[in-house]
Scaffold this active site. Sequence first.
Site, PDB file in Angstrom:
ATOM      1  N   CYS A 192      43.054  14.476  42.978  1.00 18.80           N
ATOM      2  CA  CYS A 192      41.739  14.635  42.115  1.00 18.80           C
ATOM      3  C   CYS A 192      41.424  16.148  41.726  1.00 18.80           C
ATOM      4  CB  CYS A 192      40.730  13.819  42.938  1.00 18.80           C
ATOM      5  SG  CYS A 192      40.019  14.796  44.172  1.00 18.80           S
TER       6      CYS A 192
ATOM      7  N   ARG B 124      27.993  10.478  39.290  1.00 20.78           N
ATOM      8  CA  ARG B 124      28.618   9.785  40.402  1.00 20.78           C
ATOM      9  C   ARG B 124      27.729   9.796  41.586  1.00 20.78           C
ATOM     10  NH1 ARG B 124      33.686  12.454  41.970  1.00 20.78           N
ATOM     11  NH2 ARG B 124      33.268  11.087  43.905  1.00 20.78           N
TER      12      ARG B 124
ATOM     13  N   ARG C 239      44.525  15.579  48.223  1.00 22.08           N
ATOM     14  CA  ARG C 239      43.701  14.515  48.910  1.00 22.08           C
ATOM     15  C   ARG C 239      44.760  13.186  49.229  1.00 22.08           C
ATOM     16  NH1 ARG C 239      37.750  14.006  46.656  1.00 22.08           N
ATOM     17  NH2 ARG C 239      37.190  13.312  48.870  1.00 22.08           N
ATOM     18  N   PRO C 240      45.842  13.461  49.925  1.00 22.31           N
ATOM     19  CA  PRO C 240      46.643  12.653  50.452  1.00 22.31           C
ATOM     20  C   PRO C 240      45.629  11.409  51.280  1.00 22.31           C
ATOM     21  CG  PRO C 240      47.150  14.327  51.718  1.00 22.31           C
ATOM     22  CD  PRO C 240      46.027  14.690  50.899  1.00 22.31           C
ATOM     23  N   VAL C 241      46.289  10.392  51.502  1.00 23.05           N
ATOM     24  CA  VAL C 241      45.638   9.121  52.484  1.00 23.05           C
ATOM     25  C   VAL C 241      46.536   8.801  53.643  1.00 23.05           C
ATOM     26  CG1 VAL C 241      44.036   8.361  50.868  1.00 23.05           C
ATOM     27  CG2 VAL C 241      46.462   7.401  50.991  1.00 23.05           C
TER      28      VAL C 241
ATOM     29  N   ARG D 118      37.860   7.449  44.476  1.00 27.45           N
ATOM     30  CA  ARG D 118      38.981   7.571  45.605  1.00 27.45           C
ATOM     31  C   ARG D 118      38.640   6.675  46.950  1.00 27.45           C
ATOM     32  NH1 ARG D 118      42.361  10.798  46.338  1.00 27.45           N
ATOM     33  NH2 ARG D 118      42.370  10.904  48.499  1.00 27.45           N
TER      34      ARG D 118
ATOM     35  N   LEU E 167      38.814  23.304  53.209  1.00 31.30           N
ATOM     36  CA  LEU E 167      39.163  21.739  53.315  1.00 31.30           C
ATOM     37  C   LEU E 167      39.743  21.446  52.003  1.00 31.30           C
ATOM     38  CD1 LEU E 167      35.765  20.516  55.238  1.00 31.30           C
ATOM     39  CD2 LEU E 167      38.067  20.132  56.030  1.00 31.30           C
TER      40      LEU E 167
ATOM     41  N   LYS F  71      24.958   8.538  49.733  1.00 31.39           N
ATOM     42  CA  LYS F  71      26.179   7.863  48.805  1.00 31.39           C
ATOM     43  C   LYS F  71      27.393   7.803  49.954  1.00 31.39           C
ATOM     44  CE  LYS F  71      29.124  10.515  46.314  1.00 31.39           C
ATOM     45  NZ  LYS F  71      30.465  10.490  46.919  1.00 31.39           N
ATOM     46  N   ASN F  72      27.408   8.919  50.621  1.00 28.79           N
ATOM     47  CA  ASN F  72      28.965   8.744  51.443  1.00 28.79           C
ATOM     48  C   ASN F  72      28.670   8.075  52.736  1.00 28.79           C
ATOM     49  OD1 ASN F  72      30.112  10.250  49.646  1.00 28.79           O
ATOM     50  ND2 ASN F  72      30.319  12.210  50.885  1.00 28.79           N
TER      51      ASN F  72
ATOM     52  N   ASP G 212      30.813  20.114  50.702  1.00 29.74           N
ATOM     53  CA  ASP G 212      30.227  19.530  49.515  1.00 29.74           C
ATOM     54  C   ASP G 212      29.045  20.141  49.448  1.00 29.74           C
ATOM     55  OD1 ASP G 212      32.021  17.367  49.699  1.00 29.74           O
ATOM     56  OD2 ASP G 212      30.665  15.865  50.510  1.00 29.74           O
TER      57      ASP G 212
HETATM   58  C1  UD1 Z   1      34.966  12.938  52.627  1.00 29.74           C
HETATM   59  C2  UD1 Z   1      33.596  12.956  51.595  1.00 29.74           C
HETATM   60  C3  UD1 Z   1      33.846  14.087  50.812  1.00 29.74           C
HETATM   61  C4  UD1 Z   1      33.789  15.264  51.647  1.00 29.74           C
HETATM   62  C5  UD1 Z   1      35.123  15.235  52.551  1.00 29.74           C
HETATM   63  C6  UD1 Z   1      35.073  16.346  53.633  1.00 29.74           C
HETATM   64  C7  UD1 Z   1      33.221  10.552  51.359  1.00 29.74           C
HETATM   65  C8  UD1 Z   1      33.325   9.295  50.397  1.00 29.74           C
HETATM   66  N1  UD1 Z   1      33.838  11.605  50.731  1.00 29.74           N
HETATM   67  O1  UD1 Z   1      36.090  12.642  51.775  1.00 29.74           O
HETATM   68  O2  UD1 Z   1      32.474  14.065  49.947  1.00 29.74           O
HETATM   69  O3  UD1 Z   1      34.138  16.308  50.625  1.00 29.74           O
HETATM   70  O4  UD1 Z   1      34.925  14.005  53.450  1.00 29.74           O
HETATM   71  O5  UD1 Z   1      33.980  16.592  54.130  1.00 29.74           O
HETATM   72  O6  UD1 Z   1      32.966  10.388  52.521  1.00 29.74           O
HETATM   73  N2  UD1 Z   1      43.605  14.831  54.648  1.00 29.74           N
HETATM   74  C9  UD1 Z   1      44.969  14.343  54.603  1.00 29.74           C
HETATM   75  N3  UD1 Z   1      45.444  13.103  54.721  1.00 29.74           N
HETATM   76  C10 UD1 Z   1      44.623  12.053  54.804  1.00 29.74           C
HETATM   77  C11 UD1 Z   1      43.374  12.314  54.729  1.00 29.74           C
HETATM   78  C12 UD1 Z   1      42.885  13.643  54.601  1.00 29.74           C
HETATM   79  O7  UD1 Z   1      45.671  15.489  54.703  1.00 29.74           O
HETATM   80  O8  UD1 Z   1      45.184  11.044  54.955  1.00 29.74           O
HETATM   81  C13 UD1 Z   1      43.030  15.947  54.379  1.00 29.74           C
HETATM   82  C14 UD1 Z   1      42.359  16.164  53.025  1.00 29.74           C
HETATM   83  O9  UD1 Z   1      43.223  16.618  51.859  1.00 29.74           O
HETATM   84  C15 UD1 Z   1      41.403  17.297  53.478  1.00 29.74           C
HETATM   85  C16 UD1 Z   1      41.043  17.083  54.684  1.00 29.74           C
HETATM   86  O10 UD1 Z   1      41.866  16.246  55.398  1.00 29.74           O
HETATM   87  O11 UD1 Z   1      41.970  18.597  53.204  1.00 29.74           O
HETATM   88  C17 UD1 Z   1      39.802  16.506  54.961  1.00 29.74           C
HETATM   89  O12 UD1 Z   1      39.671  15.350  53.913  1.00 29.74           O
HETATM   90  P1  UD1 Z   1      38.781  14.069  54.594  1.00 29.74           P
HETATM   91  O13 UD1 Z   1      37.725  14.270  55.348  1.00 29.74           O
HETATM   92  O14 UD1 Z   1      39.677  12.869  54.479  1.00 29.74           O
HETATM   93  O15 UD1 Z   1      37.958  13.887  52.877  1.00 29.74           O
HETATM   94  P2  UD1 Z   1      37.327  12.397  52.553  1.00 29.74           P
HETATM   95  O16 UD1 Z   1      37.086  11.349  53.502  1.00 29.74           O
HETATM   96  O17 UD1 Z   1      38.396  12.112  51.303  1.00 29.74           O
END
Ligand code: UD1
Length: 423
Positions: A116, A400, A121-123, A92, A329, A22-23, A307
């Site tokens: 979530c 999902r 989980r910020p971007v 997301r 994480l 999926k990912n 995961d």
């Molecule tokens: C992806 C996976 C998810 C997995 C995660 C960690 C997909 C669709 N999802 O989620 O299944 O659990 O990787 O392996 O591939 N962070 C920030 N700012 C940002 C982005 C991230 O602070 O802009 C932080 C997050 O809150 C978290 C860490 O960085 O603590 C890692 O998150 P991230 O690798 O971005 O997770 P996803 O890509 O959302």
Amino acid sequence: MDYLKVIGQKKLQGSVTISGAKNAALPLLAATILSKNKITIDNLPIVADIKTLLKLLEMLGSSYSLDKSMLQIDSTSISKTKATYDIVKTMRASILVLGPLLARFGHCEVSLPGGCAIGQRPVDLHLKALEQMGAKIEIKNGYIQATTDGPLQGAKIIFDKITVTGTENIVMAAALAKGTTTIINAAKEPEVVQLCEVLKDAGVDIQGIGTNEITIQGKNQELLNMKDFTIIPDRIEAGTYLCAGAITNSILTIQNARADHLDAVLSKLEQMGFMIIKENSSITILPANRIKPVNITTTEYPGFPTDMQAQFMALATMADGVSIIDETLFENRFMHVGELVRMGADITLNGTVATIKGTPRMLYGADVMATDLRASSALVLAALVAKGETNIHRIYHLDRGYNKLEEKLTNLGASILRGKEKL
Ligand code: UD1
């Protein structure tokens, strides 16, 4: 709403075929926005998150046809650039269209994903990197509004934290940018690697694939000639079925798996006393004489995946001794703890650390609630060994990410049925 009824303590045996990841599929579907031709994608996992992204792409103007796990998709006709709240709120990972839409059209609007179940989980890292590439970003009415003057510009991006979808978004944006982008502290997950390889096959010069420094030569808004490809096997689904074999102490073979993507998981299973046999694309797990406790710290790939944390916690309840799991994480990824405790587990939490006092055959059936995708699979695993009947509610979380879960587990000998909640 559906629920699952599981009658525990059935021995499993046989083999199960793992679906596409999926990912990996999510960023690859988003990457079709960058293509100037139709693409055939094989081994697509038919799970709710994939259907959601296909719906979003369709709303933007893509067309597709699906035959079992084979998808034909044409995103050349995309004309809209707004990913609306109603879609993004259900998934997301919709944020993955931000980079490619902006790179192709020079503007887009993507609803800001909320928090979530597993954490805030910020971007911010996605947005900061795009700004470094020349994007103007404003947050208005809950939407990320992004624009550029001309193409995005190649830049040196240093991620403060390793982010999987952040790296993927920037790799896709950089593919159509003008000039060279270097991503430092990039994610190395196999799903990121496949995205880079598919873009490379489409003519993008990408160096450092699978390392923490990726360099991309942008095509200056020239759309890509994407080739057909097959999605890699889902390492988390594979790991979950290995845990099903482990928790029931059964002999179980998983087919269509990549053992090289599962090193950290396989090594923990071996430390717990299980024997692992790797053959071509299959992995067999053999029972342990004594299930030993384990210490796990979740980290980025190639470390132990967050995961798989919930599934190993379910497994640790069956170990003979005390296991420690540190989740580094996501700050709130312990929602399954309370539910496992309802089933008789002895787990205490202290910040990011869970202490699990395992006792073989201690779990019993109960009514429990799925809270997020992987937490749900941990409850299914626990239910497989619990005495009596477990009803797992809110399994839309499970849908999902797990393709045909009941069918696959039933074929292995589990007693698991889907029912409709009575209102
Ligand atoms: C992806 C996976 C998810 C997995 C995660 C960690 C997909 C669709 N999802 O989620 O299944 O659990 O990787 O392996 O591939 N962070 C920030 N700012 C940002 C982005 C991230 O602070 O802009 C932080 C997050 O809150 C978290 C860490 O960085 O603590 C890692 O998150 P991230 O690798 O971005 O997770 P996803 O890509 O959302």
